[in-house]
Design a protein around this motif. Sequence first.
Motif, PDB file in Angstrom:
ATOM      1  N   ARG A 119     -11.752   1.808  -2.178  1.00  0.00           N
ATOM      2  CA  ARG A 119     -11.691   1.105  -3.083  1.00  0.00           C
ATOM      3  C   ARG A 119     -12.523   1.509  -4.500  1.00  0.00           C
ATOM      4  NH1 ARG A 119      -8.731  -3.576  -1.818  1.00  0.00           N
ATOM      5  NH2 ARG A 119      -8.530  -3.402   0.400  1.00  0.00           N
ATOM      6  N   HIS A 120     -11.837   0.927  -5.725  1.00  0.00           N
ATOM      7  CA  HIS A 120     -12.291   1.337  -7.193  1.00  0.00           C
ATOM      8  C   HIS A 120     -13.517   0.447  -7.488  1.00  0.00           C
ATOM      9  CE1 HIS A 120      -9.222   4.198  -7.687  1.00  0.00           C
ATOM     10  NE2 HIS A 120      -8.355   3.349  -7.730  1.00  0.00           N
ATOM     11  N   GLY A 121     -13.937  -0.480  -6.484  1.00  0.00           N
ATOM     12  CA  GLY A 121     -15.102  -1.423  -6.815  1.00  0.00           C
ATOM     13  C   GLY A 121     -16.368  -0.786  -7.432  1.00  0.00           C
ATOM     14  N   ARG A 122     -17.046  -1.250  -8.238  1.00  0.00           N
ATOM     15  CA  ARG A 122     -18.201  -0.943  -8.640  1.00  0.00           C
ATOM     16  C   ARG A 122     -19.266  -1.798  -8.793  1.00  0.00           C
ATOM     17  NH1 ARG A 122     -15.935   3.114  -7.676  1.00  0.00           N
ATOM     18  NH2 ARG A 122     -15.527   5.072  -8.950  1.00  0.00           N
ATOM     19  N   GLU A 123     -20.513  -1.473  -7.880  1.00  0.00           N
ATOM     20  CA  GLU A 123     -21.463  -2.527  -7.785  1.00  0.00           C
ATOM     21  C   GLU A 123     -22.678  -2.542  -8.864  1.00  0.00           C
ATOM     22  OE1 GLU A 123     -25.015  -3.504  -4.764  1.00  0.00           O
ATOM     23  OE2 GLU A 123     -23.512  -1.834  -4.286  1.00  0.00           O
ATOM     24  N   VAL A 124     -22.864  -3.855  -9.589  1.00  0.00           N
ATOM     25  CA  VAL A 124     -23.853  -3.784 -10.413  1.00  0.00           C
ATOM     26  C   VAL A 124     -24.442  -5.247 -10.286  1.00  0.00           C
ATOM     27  CG1 VAL A 124     -22.186  -5.420 -11.803  1.00  0.00           C
ATOM     28  CG2 VAL A 124     -23.997  -4.058 -12.974  1.00  0.00           C
ATOM     29  N   ALA A 125     -25.975  -5.079 -10.588  1.00  0.00           N
ATOM     30  CA  ALA A 125     -26.933  -6.100 -10.518  1.00  0.00           C
ATOM     31  C   ALA A 125     -26.749  -6.854 -11.848  1.00  0.00           C
ATOM     32  CB  ALA A 125     -28.127  -5.741 -10.187  1.00  0.00           C
ATOM     33  N   LEU A 126     -26.517  -8.166 -11.988  1.00  0.00           N
ATOM     34  CA  LEU A 126     -26.402  -8.850 -13.224  1.00  0.00           C
ATOM     35  C   LEU A 126     -27.415 -10.190 -13.140  1.00  0.00           C
ATOM     36  CD1 LEU A 126     -22.515  -8.684 -13.840  1.00  0.00           C
ATOM     37  CD2 LEU A 126     -24.333  -7.483 -14.973  1.00  0.00           C
ATOM     38  N   ALA A 127     -28.176 -10.612 -14.102  1.00  0.00           N
ATOM     39  CA  ALA A 127     -28.815 -11.631 -14.155  1.00  0.00           C
ATOM     40  C   ALA A 127     -27.833 -12.720 -14.730  1.00  0.00           C
ATOM     41  CB  ALA A 127     -30.000 -11.534 -14.999  1.00  0.00           C
ATOM     42  N   ILE A 160     -12.579  -7.045   1.569  1.00  0.00           N
ATOM     43  CA  ILE A 160     -11.961  -5.725   1.346  1.00  0.00           C
ATOM     44  C   ILE A 160     -11.613  -5.024   2.955  1.00  0.00           C
ATOM     45  CG2 ILE A 160     -12.675  -5.006  -0.776  1.00  0.00           C
ATOM     46  CD1 ILE A 160     -14.562  -2.924   0.712  1.00  0.00           C
ATOM     47  N   LYS A 161     -12.175  -5.685   4.081  1.00  0.00           N
ATOM     48  CA  LYS A 161     -12.062  -5.312   5.410  1.00  0.00           C
ATOM     49  C   LYS A 161     -10.648  -5.070   5.665  1.00  0.00           C
ATOM     50  CE  LYS A 161     -17.004  -6.128   6.810  1.00  0.00           C
ATOM     51  NZ  LYS A 161     -17.563  -6.920   7.650  1.00  0.00           N
ATOM     52  N   THR A 162      -9.997  -6.333   5.563  1.00  0.00           N
ATOM     53  CA  THR A 162      -8.658  -6.577   5.979  1.00  0.00           C
ATOM     54  C   THR A 162      -7.706  -5.533   5.483  1.00  0.00           C
ATOM     55  OG1 THR A 162      -9.148  -8.866   6.660  1.00  0.00           O
ATOM     56  CG2 THR A 162      -6.918  -8.182   6.693  1.00  0.00           C
ATOM     57  N   GLY A 163      -7.739  -5.245   4.171  1.00  0.00           N
ATOM     58  CA  GLY A 163      -6.924  -4.660   3.340  1.00  0.00           C
ATOM     59  C   GLY A 163      -7.055  -3.139   3.718  1.00  0.00           C
ATOM     60  N   ASN A 164      -8.393  -2.686   3.858  1.00  0.00           N
ATOM     61  CA  ASN A 164      -8.546  -1.265   4.416  1.00  0.00           C
ATOM     62  C   ASN A 164      -8.219  -0.809   5.739  1.00  0.00           C
ATOM     63  OD1 ASN A 164     -10.023  -0.920   1.942  1.00  0.00           O
ATOM     64  ND2 ASN A 164     -11.808  -0.726   2.762  1.00  0.00           N
ATOM     65  N   ALA A 165      -8.270  -1.977   6.659  1.00  0.00           N
ATOM     66  CA  ALA A 165      -7.648  -1.929   8.072  1.00  0.00           C
ATOM     67  C   ALA A 165      -6.517  -1.662   7.968  1.00  0.00           C
ATOM     68  CB  ALA A 165      -8.226  -3.025   8.821  1.00  0.00           C
ATOM     69  N   TYR A 338      -6.527 -10.410  -4.092  1.00  0.00           N
ATOM     70  CA  TYR A 338      -7.279  -9.684  -5.015  1.00  0.00           C
ATOM     71  C   TYR A 338      -7.408  -7.986  -4.281  1.00  0.00           C
ATOM     72  CZ  TYR A 338      -8.464 -13.573  -7.898  1.00  0.00           C
ATOM     73  OH  TYR A 338      -8.268 -14.425  -8.761  1.00  0.00           O
ATOM     74  N   THR A 339      -7.688  -8.232  -2.927  1.00  0.00           N
ATOM     75  CA  THR A 339      -8.058  -6.842  -2.334  1.00  0.00           C
ATOM     76  C   THR A 339      -6.824  -6.315  -1.570  1.00  0.00           C
ATOM     77  OG1 THR A 339      -9.018  -8.221  -0.500  1.00  0.00           O
ATOM     78  CG2 THR A 339     -10.698  -7.045  -2.155  1.00  0.00           C
ATOM     79  N   ILE A 340      -5.766  -7.112  -1.576  1.00  0.00           N
ATOM     80  CA  ILE A 340      -4.282  -6.724  -1.024  1.00  0.00           C
ATOM     81  C   ILE A 340      -3.458  -6.364  -2.401  1.00  0.00           C
ATOM     82  CG2 ILE A 340      -2.374  -7.313   0.213  1.00  0.00           C
ATOM     83  CD1 ILE A 340      -4.602  -6.900   2.091  1.00  0.00           C
ATOM     84  N   TYR A 341      -3.138  -5.055  -2.186  1.00  0.00           N
ATOM     85  CA  TYR A 341      -2.405  -4.411  -3.375  1.00  0.00           C
ATOM     86  C   TYR A 341      -0.831  -4.634  -2.967  1.00  0.00           C
ATOM     87  CZ  TYR A 341      -6.974  -2.727  -4.630  1.00  0.00           C
ATOM     88  OH  TYR A 341      -8.022  -2.398  -4.990  1.00  0.00           O
ATOM     89  N   VAL A 342      -0.236  -4.231  -4.190  1.00  0.00           N
ATOM     90  CA  VAL A 342       1.222  -4.206  -3.976  1.00  0.00           C
ATOM     91  C   VAL A 342       1.667  -2.916  -3.066  1.00  0.00           C
ATOM     92  CG1 VAL A 342       3.306  -3.484  -5.293  1.00  0.00           C
ATOM     93  CG2 VAL A 342       1.937  -5.166  -6.410  1.00  0.00           C
ATOM     94  N   GLU A 343       0.682  -1.897  -3.345  1.00  0.00           N
ATOM     95  CA  GLU A 343       0.791  -0.807  -2.207  1.00  0.00           C
ATOM     96  C   GLU A 343       0.715  -0.996  -1.005  1.00  0.00           C
ATOM     97  OE1 GLU A 343      -0.847  -0.970  -5.267  1.00  0.00           O
ATOM     98  OE2 GLU A 343      -1.547   0.988  -6.021  1.00  0.00           O
ATOM     99  N   HIS A 344      -0.098  -2.192  -0.599  1.00  0.00           N
ATOM    100  CA  HIS A 344      -0.159  -2.616   0.726  1.00  0.00           C
ATOM    101  C   HIS A 344       1.097  -3.189   1.115  1.00  0.00           C
ATOM    102  CE1 HIS A 344      -4.864  -2.687  -0.045  1.00  0.00           C
ATOM    103  NE2 HIS A 344      -4.657  -2.071   1.048  1.00  0.00           N
ATOM    104  N   VAL A 345       1.795  -3.743   0.329  1.00  0.00           N
ATOM    105  CA  VAL A 345       3.042  -4.618   0.794  1.00  0.00           C
ATOM    106  C   VAL A 345       4.045  -3.354   1.013  1.00  0.00           C
ATOM    107  CG1 VAL A 345       4.823  -6.092  -0.024  1.00  0.00           C
ATOM    108  CG2 VAL A 345       2.510  -6.535  -0.894  1.00  0.00           C
ATOM    109  N   GLY A 346       3.962  -2.461   0.083  1.00  0.00           N
ATOM    110  CA  GLY A 346       4.910  -1.323   0.452  1.00  0.00           C
ATOM    111  C   GLY A 346       4.735  -0.563   1.662  1.00  0.00           C
ATOM    112  N   LEU A 347       3.527  -0.472   2.040  1.00  0.00           N
ATOM    113  CA  LEU A 347       2.879   0.245   3.185  1.00  0.00           C
ATOM    114  C   LEU A 347       3.389  -0.657   4.311  1.00  0.00           C
ATOM    115  CD1 LEU A 347       1.008   2.224   4.754  1.00  0.00           C
ATOM    116  CD2 LEU A 347      -0.709   0.571   4.539  1.00  0.00           C
ATOM    117  N   LEU A 348       3.102  -1.959   4.300  1.00  0.00           N
ATOM    118  CA  LEU A 348       3.770  -2.826   5.422  1.00  0.00           C
ATOM    119  C   LEU A 348       5.160  -2.591   5.595  1.00  0.00           C
ATOM    120  CD1 LEU A 348       2.862  -5.094   7.370  1.00  0.00           C
ATOM    121  CD2 LEU A 348       3.413  -6.727   5.506  1.00  0.00           C
ATOM    122  N   SER A 349       5.980  -2.722   4.380  1.00  0.00           N
ATOM    123  CA  SER A 349       7.616  -2.632   4.706  1.00  0.00           C
ATOM    124  C   SER A 349       7.860  -1.361   5.411  1.00  0.00           C
ATOM    125  CB  SER A 349       8.091  -2.794   3.415  1.00  0.00           C
ATOM    126  OG  SER A 349       7.677  -1.726   2.461  1.00  0.00           O
TER     127      SER A 349
END
Length: 546
Positions: A119-127, A160-165, A338-349
Amino acid sequence: MKTRLLLLFLLLPFAAACLAEPVDLPGRWFDAGSGWVYQGGLSPDHAGLAPVQGVSLTGGRFVFQSDFEVAKDGRYVIDFKNTSIIAHFRHVILDARQQPVATFEGGIESRVGNDFTLRHGREVALAAGQYRLVSELESPFFLAPVELYLNELAAYRSSIKTGNALTLIGFGVFLGLGIYYAALSLARTSRAESMYAVFILGNLLFNACALLVLSDVFGVRWIYAASVPILISNMAYIAFVTALLDIRKGGRTDFLYRAGQAVLVLLAIFAALGLAKPNWSLELARYGVGLFLIYGLTAGIVRAGDGNSSARLYLLAIVVFFILGITTITLSQLAGFYTIYVEHVGLLSVAVEVILLALVLAYQFGQVHRGREIALRKLEQSQQMARTDVLTGLANRLALAVDLAGLSKKGGLTFIDLDNLKYYNDHFGHERGDRLLRMFANKLAALLGNESTLYRVGGDEFAVLCPNGDLEFVERMVAEAAAYIQAEGFEHAGASAGSAYFRDCSNPSELMQAADQRMYEVKRRRKQSAAPLPLQQGKLFSAESP
């Protein structure tokens, strides 16, 4: 619309994990050209950059600016949706006073590690408060429009667990079946399997790059692995279809052959253009997918109509693949995901098609195996018939010759001649003579049991193969069988027998000759006797016989 509903149905199991109430980050996109770099201070909308609707699918350098509000203190994640094919990105988060709060970098070609695997996700602490996000993106191409969103850390980790799986499962399917088809192509020297192995390899590399497996797991950071392999695998698929469906030049398949060659030439041109214009390589690969899907479906329909059995099975796979594949290459975004990409759809197909074709191949192998079993059974039956006497059901002379080859030296052979068969044939008809043969054969076979094997080797001639060498027992049973048929109304019938041990002979042929000679000696003595006997035993052809 129907294909979107099908896609939604297929992704329904993943929906619960993906719809974790993230927040879309609305904002403005700008074309940053090749030289502009955000240094803080002057915002992109005041820097003279050209505003655009979004990133161009043929790549470039773009800046995104979004003003958003955080309702409560916490740890959050900023990530992209729709696609993960991004070469480089940089996020700068500013507070309400336009002071930098956090800066992050990443991307497929970046050496900065990801906070979350695949994932490209970036964690940040925000008030709680107002913030501005400025994101810089640079990539030679994009698969789909890039959008950004904000999600709470706990919800993001869950979503993100399902998409990664799905990524890892699909990667495993491609790797396993790719090796299988490659091995199969080597074993069978088959162009269909070899081209399909190349097709799977191309999709394996594409998905491994696009879904960050190559960069995160193997440290391979070449973004063109998301385009070049597909340009090659598209051509491999056309070659696979023509080989699988037996499409050849000339005859009924000539127009399909010519169409396939034309598509191959066009795909080769796409590949050459992709190498010359790398920013167009992914788009050209997308068009190529559409071409081979149309050709595959058309060829499947036509060949199935011709009665080609492989085409009928292939058609099941290509119809599903066509629907999912066309949906994938025409998708611009996945609304609600959000965490399922177009790439995942191609992978599935592709994974579905690969699995379905594996099942088709398994069915074909099963058919071949069943056909081979049927052929073997028929061969065994024909061999059995060739070695069986039709009248008595006993093994015949051919079977005796085969069995003699495996006889041990302690074994022996007895030849038997059924006396006066001609008398019953001439005076009572062949039906009576046949009854005599069957009655004698059945009785003697029953008396011998499993210790010896009875054969009918000629019109009135029989033989007994005795592996344990108890030839005296064999001759006693012959005498009992002769007495039995006389008691059953064949009073003029009898049997003459002669035996020999294998240890006294150098080969099976000599053994047969010795037993035959002893039998004829007994028969001659019997004819010379004034009173015919059911059986006149002869001495065994052995110096050591008891």
